[in-house]
Every structure is written in structure tokens, then in C-alpha cells.
Write a protein that holds these residues in place. Structure first.
Motif: not given
Lengths: 175, 458
Positions: B119-129
Motif C-alpha cells: 500500500i503506497m497511498a490513499v488517493l480519495d474515498r475509494t481509490r488506493v495507490l
């Protein structure tokens, strides 16, 4: 130490992050210490295994890298006797690596590799790691005077002109 | 022969080091050897536990990107009575899934081609990098997973794969994703900083770092710049469009926390050093901090101070010299999450309802305490907590989630074999058992601190 604990929270990830971020630099340090990529790989793995065992203790002291570099240089010197015998019997053919990379160094690296290990270690700590003689003495568990004498002998063998030599030469000229 | 100088010596040593061919799989082999070694060592620990059930807190995986598992061993039970294994610490906490259901996400643990995600980063409410591992220390692809649709898409692939670049230290800023790449080029060690727009698009190099200023910490986006500090202290910035890094005046010895804040010590605290200075780099305001006697590892943001005293994590305000105990005694230091509102402490705990966790998240604003992280094993075999990962910006905490399969493997001691001091065997018959996690977790559980509702007004 973690004795007495019947369970364990996994600290592997944190240790591996250290290996990930610093492992390559430690390997490079191993290469100049040992003069051999394979020995460097052995050395860095052994040292990191020992660091991993002591991780919970070492990481609290802010300097796991200093700890592992000290382990590496000490381990390297103590391997010397065992390995020297093996090397004499089983002459390892030179790979293209040294020649190819160091064209134009006037044979300096080949001469550094031929130095006794302790002398080479002192040079690596002083000129690659940029450490003071006092720091080197602490890492090797010897006195600063010993560090200076090892460095002096190594530099003489390599015919490296030091700033101290420069001062002496100038003084002689003025006589 | 021309005279050699000390500078020649330095030069040749660096050339050799920088051009050394690195053996493939060097650190993957290390991970394998370490797993075997740890399995052996755990035997010793389990035996020691049977003799003296003294609870000594263990270190935990915090602020780490990675999620390897450990194994737990116990003496051969067939040969004697099982050692008493104390239960995990009882706590008054609720599972994070139950307490904060809106902030919990489930993310697959492996890519479509079977390679592990990180897991690298949380992009928004539904997307994860997510980063896709190509080896232990390399990631050559980034993907985005959308938990609403269950769809994963490729976000970026390393350009110029000929050079051993990697997505390292990926951070998600307001408008850009940034990362660093460390490699050897033209016989020199180099670190490059890269960025690409959050919405996708072209990845481009922003800066090249050489020499001694390559140990980047806390890379982050600040306006039109990337900012970071280095391990030896000093804060730098470079325009996102690319350019030469500029060392900010007056930042000697300073370490960035969250822009524009900097401290005179690195965060998180690994040692006992106290922070004594809090600097606002935007305004230039410098604030002196005076740690109370007995407090160690003090770290202060503008709103909150955390430290340790009397074996506990203590908490307070920068303007209030009194720090109050927050936790039971623990060797852990705690990691701030969600801009300092939350604190993650790794600990093996059990709730009154019998649920076990490998960590606790304290909501410092409301007093709520949530259990996070997985635990495998049983009281008979011993318990192992699974690592909890959080990025330096504290936007999430992630862990491998169930069902985690484990398997107990026992081996009798070889007869007549001399015991290696490192290979200590437990049990009267000298056999060795260990619990291995055999079924890799199929998913990550992720606590998204950016999705937490604001605390109720007091």
C-alpha cells in the motif's frame, strides 16, 4: 533482548525497510572493504542478520547504520585468517570487473586490494567513510595511535602523498 | 609515476563502490535466511517464557512499508507438558471495523499476476495507490484499486527500465504523486526525485541529488514545490516543474515533519532524544520546548506533544509542561496518524469479547480506542501479531487481514547431532515446532484516517 515474551509482534517490516533503504549503500561499503563483490555480499548479509537479531535494541539508539557498519568492519578483519588460507589454495580468477571499471587509476585499486585487511579497513573508514581516527579507533576497538600507524604504513605502501607529507617536504626545502 | 594524493584514494574508493555489480537477489536471500534464523530463535524464547512469565514488550512494525510475517515456535509438546502461555493484555477497545466502519477499506493483497502489493497511498474515498513488488526491495509498477467498483488499473510503470530504478518512498500530495529512485549511474550513486499528476499523466524527473545530500526524509508536496529534509539535517525544496534543489536558509540541523513545520530532531523518535525546537518554516517562527525531567523521546507538533515517561506514552500540549499518561506501560513509542489526532501503538491485546489485535489506535480527540491488526496462532502454540504499516504522513494504517492460515510444523531433534549454540532446540526431547503462516493473506485491511468524521465539539 526479547526473552520471556511468549508472543511476538512482528518487527520484520521495519527492519526490512531499513534493509531496503540502506542495503545497497552497505553493500557498496562491503565491496571497498573486501575488494570482492561476493565477499561483500556475504559480509553484508551476515552483518544484517546480526543487526536483525538486535534490531529491537539497536533501533532505539538512533544509529542502526553505525552499528551495522561497525559489525561489518570487525567481521571483515576477523574473517581474514580463515579466508586468506582458502584464497591462497584456491586462487580465484580475476573477473573483468576491476579492470573494466578502473582503467586509468594507475593500478591504485589493485594495490589497495593487496593491502593487509586491517590497513585497508583503516583506509576505507578514513577515505571512503570520512571518519576521524578517533571514530575509527572506537569501531575497531584499538587506540587512535594504532589507527594512525596502520594508515601511515598503508599510505606509504601506496605511495600516497598526504597533507602531512606536504608540510614536511616544504619544510625540508626551506632548510 | 605521478604522485598520488589522498583525494585520489577517496576518488578510487568511491568509483569502485559505485560501480560494483550488485548480485541479483541479495536481499531476498537475506529475508529467507532471516526467516529461518528467527524460527530457530523463537524456540528459545518460548522456553524462556515457560520458566519466567515476565511480560516484556516487543518491538513492532511501525512506520514501515512492508508486511512480512514472522513465525512462532514452541517446544515440542509431544515430549512434555505445554508451557504456560500468558494471555495477551486485556484492553477496553472495539474493533476498528466496528468503531469506524466508514474509514475501513479492504484491498487485495496481490496483483492480477500474483505479485505482492504494497500500500503506497490513499488517493480519495475509494481509490488506493498500490506498488507492485518485483523483488524484496523493488517496485516497478503502480496500480490503483477502486474499492467501490473492485477494479484495478495500472497507474504508472517505471520509465527507463534499463536502469535499476524503483518506486521508493511514494507519497501522495494534493496534486501530485512523488517518489524517489536510488541507483548507480555513470559510476556514481544518484537519487532522483520524480513526480506525476495525481490524475495520471506523464511522470517526470524533478531533481537529481548527488553527493552527501541523498538521504531524503519526509518528501512532500508543498504548493508548487517538493520539500524534504535530509538525515543529517537541513530542509530543501525544488519546483515541481524541475530544477536545482535549494537548501532553505536557517534550516541547518532541522528535520521536516509536516510542511511548514520542522524540528531539531528526526520524527518518528527512535531514540531518547527530546525535541527542543519547533520551527514554522513559512513564517520563520521558532519556538523553544522545555522537556520535563524524566520525559524522553519528546516530539511536538503545534497542537500536541508526545513522549515517554515511566514506561508509558505520555501526552500533552506544547504550552503545558505537564504530560499525562495515555497508555499502560509499553516499550512502544506510538506513531501519530491523521495529522496528530490519532496514535498507533503496536501491542498484542485482547478485548473482553475475545478479539485479538496486534495494535491499538487511540483517538486523542474523543478518547475512543480501536483494535487494529491481525493475530495468528493460539494460546497453546503461541501468538504472533501481524505488522501494521503506516506511511510517514500518517494518512492510513494497513495490515494483512484474515483469514490468515497457519500451520504447526514439528521436527524431532536429529540424534547424536552436536547442538549449534544458535540453533537452540526446545522441549525435553529437543524437538522443534513452529507455526508458519502458510496461506498468504488475500487482502489488506486499511484504516483510512482521512475519512474519519471530525470529532464532536466539546
Amino acid at each position: 533482548m526479547r526473552e520471556g515474551r511468549p508472543w511476538d509482534v512482528d518487527d520484520t517490516a521495519e527492519f526490512e525497510e531499513f534493509v531496503r533503504s540502506r542495503g545497497h549503500a552497505l553493500y557498496r561499503y562491503g565491496v571497498v572493504l573486501t575488494g570482492d563483490p561476493d565477499d561483500a555480499a556475504d559480509l553484508v548479509q551476515e552483518a544484517l542478520l546480526r543487526l536483525g537479531d538486535a534490531w529491537s535494541r539497536v533501533r532505539r539508539k538512533d544509529d542502526p547504520e553505525g552499528y551495522v557498519r561497525t559489525i561489518m568492519v570487525r567481521q571483515h578483519i576477523s574473517w581474514w585468517r580463515r579466508r586468506r588460507r582458502e584464497r591462497l589454495v584456491d586462487a580465484v580468477p580475476e573477473t573483468g570487473y576491476q579492470d573494466e571499471r578502473l582503467a586509468g587509476d594507475g593500478g591504485l585499486w589493485a594495490e589497495i586490494r593487496a593491502l593487509p585487511r586491517r590497513q585497508r579497513a583503516v583506509l576505507v573508514l578514513r577515505y571512503y567513510e570520512d571518519r576521524s581516527d578517533e571514530q575509527i579507533a572506537r569501531m575497531l576497538g584499538v587506540t587512535p595511535a594504532t589507527v594512525r600507524s596502520q594508515a601511515f604504513r598503508a599510505l606509504r605502501k601506496l605511495r600516497v602523498l598526504t597533507s602531512r607529507d606536504g608540510v614536511v617536504l616544504t619544510a625540508r626545502r626551506t632548510r | 609515476m605521478s604522485r598520488r594524493t589522498e583525494a585520489d584514494l577517496t576518488e578510487v574508493l568511491h568509483r569502485v563502490a559505485d560501480s560494483a555489480p550488485e548480485p541479483a537477489g541479495l536481499f531476498a536471500e537475506l529475508a529467507r535466511r532471516r526467516r529461518r534464523r528467527r524460527a530457530r530463535r523463537r524456540t528459545t524464547l518460548a522456553v524462556a517464557a515457560a520458566v519466567a512469565a515476565v511480560a516484556v514488550a516487543a518491538p513492532a512494525a511501525i512506520h514501515a512499508v512492508g508486511d512480512r510475517f514472522t513465525v512462532m515456535v514452541r517446544p515440542d509438546l509431544a515430549s512434555g507438558s505445554p508451557p504456560p502461555v500468558p494471555a495477551p493484555r486485556r484492553v477496553d477497545a472495539r474493533p476498528a471495523e466496528e468503531l469506524w466502519p466508514g474509514a475501513i477499506r479492504t484491498v487485495p493483497a496481490t496483483a492480477a499476476d500474483g505479485r505482492p502489493y504494497r500500500i503506497m497511498a490513499v488517493l480519495d474515498r475509494t481509490r488506493v495507490l498500490l506498488g507492485v513488488e518485483s523483488s524484496l526491495d523493488r517496485m516497478d509498477r503502480l496500480e490503483v484499486y477502486d474499492s467501490a467498483s473492485g477494479v484495478r488499473t495500472e497507474f504508472a510503470r517505471l520509465s527507463s527500465p534499463g536502469i535499476r530504478r524503483s518506486f521508493t518512498g511514494v507519497v501522495a500530495g494534493e496534486r501530485h504523486i512523488a517518489w524517489r529512485s536510488e541507483f548507480t549511474y555513470d559510476r556514481r550513486r544518484r537519487t532522483e526525485l520524480w513526480a506525476m499528476p495525481r490524475d495520471g499523466g506523464r511522470q517526470r524527473p524533478v531533481a537529481v541529488l548527488t553527493g552527501k545530500d541523498q538521504d531524503v526524509e519526509r518528501l512532500q508536496e508543498a504548493g508548487d514545490h517538493l520539500v524534504w529534509s535530509t538525515r543529517s539535517g537541513g530542509v530543501y525544496r525544488v519546483p515541481l516543474g524541475g530544477g536545482t534543489p535549494e537548501r532553505l536558509a536557517g534550516t541547518d540541523g532541522l528535520h521536516l515533519t509536516t510542511w511548514p513545520w520542522a524540528a531539531d530532531v528526526a520524527t518518528p523518535s527512535l531514540g531518547d532524544e527530546n525535541q527542543t525546537l519547533l520551527v514554522d518554516l513559512a513564517s520563520g517562527t521558532r519556538r523553544a520546548l522545555r522537556p520535563r525531567p524524566g520525559v524522553t523521546g519528546l516530539r511536538c507538533s503545534p497542537d500536541r506533544c508526545l513522549g515517554r515517561a515511566g514506561g508509558r506514552i505520555v501526552i500533552g500540549r506544547p504550552d503545558d509542561p505537564e504530560l499525562k499518561p495515555l497508555t499502560e506501560p509499553t516499550l512502544e513509542r506510538g506513531v501519530e496518524l491523521g495529522q496528530g489526532r490519532f496514535l498507533l501503538v503496536s501491542d498484542l491485546v485482547e478485548t473482553a469479547g475475545g478479539e485479538r489485535f496486534s495494535g491499538l489506535v487511540y483517538d486523542l480527540a474523543t478518547g475512543d480506542v480501536a483494535g487494529v491488526g491481525s493475530v495468528v496462532g493460539t494460546l497453546q502454540t503461541g501468538l504472533t501479531g501481524v505488522a501494521i504499516t503506516s506511511p510517514p504522513d500518517g494518512t492510513f494504517a494497513g495490515w494483512r487481514a484474515g483469514p490468515l492460515q497457519s500451520n504447526e510444523i514439528c521436527r524431532p531433534a536429529p540424534e547424536g547431532k552436536e547442538t549449534n549454540p544458535e540453533d537452540v532446540r526446545g522441549g525435553a526431547a529437543g524437538g522443534m515446532c513452529h507455526v508458519e503462516i502458510t496461506g498468504p493473506a488475500k487482502e489488506f485491511r486499511l484504516l483510512d484516517l482521512t475519512a474519519m468524521s471530525p470529532p464532536p465539539p466539546r
